[in-house]
Write a protein that holds these residues in place. Structure first.
Motif, short mmCIF file in Angstrom:
data_model
loop_
_atom_site.label_atom_id
_atom_site.label_comp_id
_atom_site.label_asym_id
_atom_site.label_seq_id
_atom_site.Cartn_x
_atom_site.Cartn_y
_atom_site.Cartn_z
N UNK A 412 -3.61 -64.26 -9.78
CA UNK A 412 -4.89 -63.55 -9.93
C UNK A 412 -5.48 -63.07 -8.60
N UNK A 413 -5.16 -63.78 -7.51
CA UNK A 413 -5.73 -63.42 -6.21
C UNK A 413 -4.73 -62.74 -5.28
N UNK A 414 -3.48 -63.19 -5.27
CA UNK A 414 -2.49 -62.70 -4.30
C UNK A 414 -1.77 -61.45 -4.81
N UNK A 415 -1.30 -61.49 -6.05
CA UNK A 415 -0.64 -60.31 -6.60
C UNK A 415 -1.65 -59.17 -6.75
N UNK A 416 -1.20 -57.95 -6.52
CA UNK A 416 -2.10 -56.80 -6.58
C UNK A 416 -2.60 -56.60 -8.00
N UNK A 417 -3.85 -56.15 -8.11
CA UNK A 417 -4.43 -55.89 -9.43
C UNK A 417 -3.64 -54.81 -10.16
N UNK A 418 -3.11 -53.87 -9.43
CA UNK A 418 -2.34 -52.79 -10.06
C UNK A 418 -1.11 -53.35 -10.76
N UNK A 427 -6.59 -53.97 -22.31
CA UNK A 427 -7.68 -53.02 -22.14
C UNK A 427 -8.47 -53.43 -20.90
N UNK A 428 -9.22 -52.52 -20.28
CA UNK A 428 -9.99 -52.87 -19.08
C UNK A 428 -10.89 -54.09 -19.27
N UNK A 429 -11.54 -54.18 -20.43
CA UNK A 429 -12.45 -55.30 -20.67
C UNK A 429 -11.69 -56.62 -20.77
N UNK A 430 -10.57 -56.62 -21.50
CA UNK A 430 -9.78 -57.84 -21.64
C UNK A 430 -9.13 -58.23 -20.32
N UNK A 431 -8.69 -57.24 -19.56
CA UNK A 431 -8.08 -57.55 -18.27
C UNK A 431 -9.11 -58.20 -17.34
N UNK A 432 -10.32 -57.66 -17.30
CA UNK A 432 -11.37 -58.24 -16.46
C UNK A 432 -11.71 -59.66 -16.92
N UNK A 435 -8.91 -61.87 -15.66
CA UNK A 435 -9.01 -62.00 -14.21
C UNK A 435 -10.12 -62.98 -13.83
N UNK A 436 -11.24 -62.91 -14.52
CA UNK A 436 -12.35 -63.82 -14.23
C UNK A 436 -11.95 -65.26 -14.55
N UNK A 437 -11.33 -65.46 -15.72
CA UNK A 437 -10.93 -66.81 -16.12
C UNK A 437 -9.86 -67.36 -15.18
N UNK A 438 -8.90 -66.49 -14.81
CA UNK A 438 -7.79 -66.94 -13.96
C UNK A 438 -8.24 -67.18 -12.53
N UNK A 439 -9.20 -66.39 -12.04
CA UNK A 439 -9.65 -66.52 -10.65
C UNK A 439 -10.64 -67.66 -10.45
N UNK A 440 -11.49 -67.89 -11.42
CA UNK A 440 -12.59 -68.82 -11.21
C UNK A 440 -12.55 -70.02 -12.16
N UNK A 441 -12.53 -69.76 -13.47
CA UNK A 441 -12.66 -70.85 -14.44
C UNK A 441 -11.46 -71.78 -14.40
N UNK A 442 -10.24 -71.23 -14.48
CA UNK A 442 -9.04 -72.07 -14.54
C UNK A 442 -8.85 -72.91 -13.27
#
Length: 456
Positions: A412-418, A427-432, A435-442
């Motif tokens: 979530x942090x090292x690999x490029x978002x692209x 979809x953009x909403x699901x991806x975000x 990303x939020x869950x993988x970067x912060x919550x998990x």
């Protein structure tokens, strides 16, 4: 040595999903989840567990599968390749090695427990365990544990079965095994649920599992549910990364991961509905931990019609679940060896399996010859811990949370978002949201599990 990136691929998405579900479904689904739910608030615990699966387990599973699919190699080589691609330190390779080491160690004692299940199948067939006398059943189990010869033999047979499947490769070995074992597992489980509904106290079991008692919910219960959600789906040890490496490029990971966690959770719930009606019908204790499977359940099956037949089916079910998990634990080791020139899969499976069997001797002897050996007895927390206990603690409480945390952070942090956005196809909403869950919550959740297990 030269490194080969050529691996067989899964024949279909369905085969991959069955293999991945087989990896996650194991002994913990059969007794630990129902037991935890029963003593921790029933339906309230189940709701918390499902929430943890969705916001922690699923994002981590997606992350680990994504790493495997992007790297297309064993965990160490995948992490090294992806770190190089992103211009990061080669030290990220150690995350892959941590997963391989965890899988190696876990299989060494998991196969010992799998051997117990194997041993119980002929005991049920012969009628030795068809008795309502608790002393007889307890003595039978204790005799098994006290005999290093019996333990070694069953531990060895379990490892031979695991090695045989993995040595044959993805198509001829793992796929054929899961194509047979997983449908059989679900068929036996459903048959046991139907039988339990007829012969047992199904209403009480349903209330035991699903009637929410929020008064029992404490911070410890929430952390237990969080830990169960993480460990249940086999993330953090490289098995899912390895299975992800065999995915064809056109398979969408989020959908497959969702199916995997749903199936894993359903197996846990169905196992509870198969076990507890029989337990309650005989007035036995449902909160007996590991003894639930090897002591309480034999007594329960002996007290109901056709108990011998369905008891045999139950332990066959456990063996199937254990085998599908064990092949996923051996595969990361074999996958790494297979990538190095001159090391054939069959040879690497035999050598790795033999070394794991040897390491398993520490666990075997922990129950008999070395039962009084407590290496860390100078520490109050470990004063009675055997070698088996120490390996279980190290892998479950240190290696897996740290490995899972590092994997989800890298994805979530090292690999490029692209890269991740294109690969996940959300979809953009699901991806975000992912990303939020993988970067912060998990990561925060895994850090809580780690801290709770170490200092709690």
């Amino acid at each position: 040595m030269q490194v080969s990136t050529s691996h067989e691929k899964w024949s279909s998405r369905l085969t991959f999903i069955m293999a991945a579900v087989g990896s996650s479904v194991g002994l913990g689904n059969v007794w630990k989840f129902p037991y935890e739910a029963g003593v921790s608030g029933g339906g309230a615990f189940v709701l918390i567990y499902i929430a943890c699966i969705l916001v922690v387990g699923l994002p981590i599973l997606i992350a680990e599968l994504t790493l495997g699919k992007q790297g297309q190699m064993s965990p160490p080589n995948t992490m090294r390749t992806l770190a190089q691609r992103e211009g990061r330190s080669s030290l990220w390779q150690s995350v892959g090695w941590l997963g391989v080491l965890a899988a190696f160690m876990i299989l060494s004692f998991y196969s010992v427990i799998g051997g117990w299940a194997l041993a119980y199948v002929p005991k049920f067939i012969s009628g030795d365990l068809i008795t309502t006398n608790p002393d007889v059943v307890t003595t039978e189990f204790n005799t098994l544990l006290a005999s290093p010869v019996q333990m070694l033999a069953w531990h060895g047979l379990f490892m031979v079965l695991t090695i045989f499947v993995v040595a044959r490769g993805i198509h001829a070995g793992i796929e054929k095994a899961v194509d047979i074992l997983m449908p059989a597992l679900f068929f036996i489980l459903l048959a046991l649920v139907i039988y339990a509904a007829i012969a047992g106290d199904f209403g009480r079991a349903w209330s035991f599992l699903f009637a929410a008692d929020f008064s029992k919910i404490t911070p410890d219960v929430v952390l237990n549910a969080l830990g169960q959600a993480f460990f249940s789906i086999s993330v953090g040890l490289g098995a899912m990364m390895t299975y992800g490496a065999y995915l064809p490029k056109d398979v969408k990971i989020p959908r497959a991961a969702t199916i995997i966690v749903f199936a894993d959770t359903m197996v846990a719930l169905l196992a509870g509905l198969a076990i507890f009606p029989i337990v309650f019908a005989n007035g036995l204790d449902p909160a007996s931990g590991p003894g639930l499977v090897f002591v309480t359940l034999p007594l329960a099956f002996a007290g109901v019609p056709l108990g011998g037949f369905f008891g045999t089916m139950f332990f066959v079910l456990i063996v199937f679940a254990a085998i599908t998990s064990s092949i996923s634990l051996l595969e990361p080791v074999v996958s790494w060896a297979e990538e190095h020139k001159g090391v054939k899969r069959s040879l690497s499976a035999i050598v790795a399996g033999f070394l794991i069997w040897l390491l398993g001797l520490l666990s075997v002897f922990s129950f008999n010859l070395w039962g009084d050996v407590h290496l860390l007895e100078m520490f109050e927390r470990f004063e009675t811990a055997t070698l088996f206990d120490l390996m279980d603690f190290t892998t479950s409480n240190i290696f897996l949370p740290l490995g899972g945390m590092a994997m989800v952070i890298f994805a979530s942090w090292i690999m490029s978002r692209e890269t991740t956005e294109t690969d996940l196809g959300l979809s953009p909403a699901l991806y975000k949201s992912w990303l939020f869950l993988a970067r912060f919550v998990a990561p925060i959740a895994l850090l809580m599990i780690f801290a709770y297990n170490i200092f709690g």
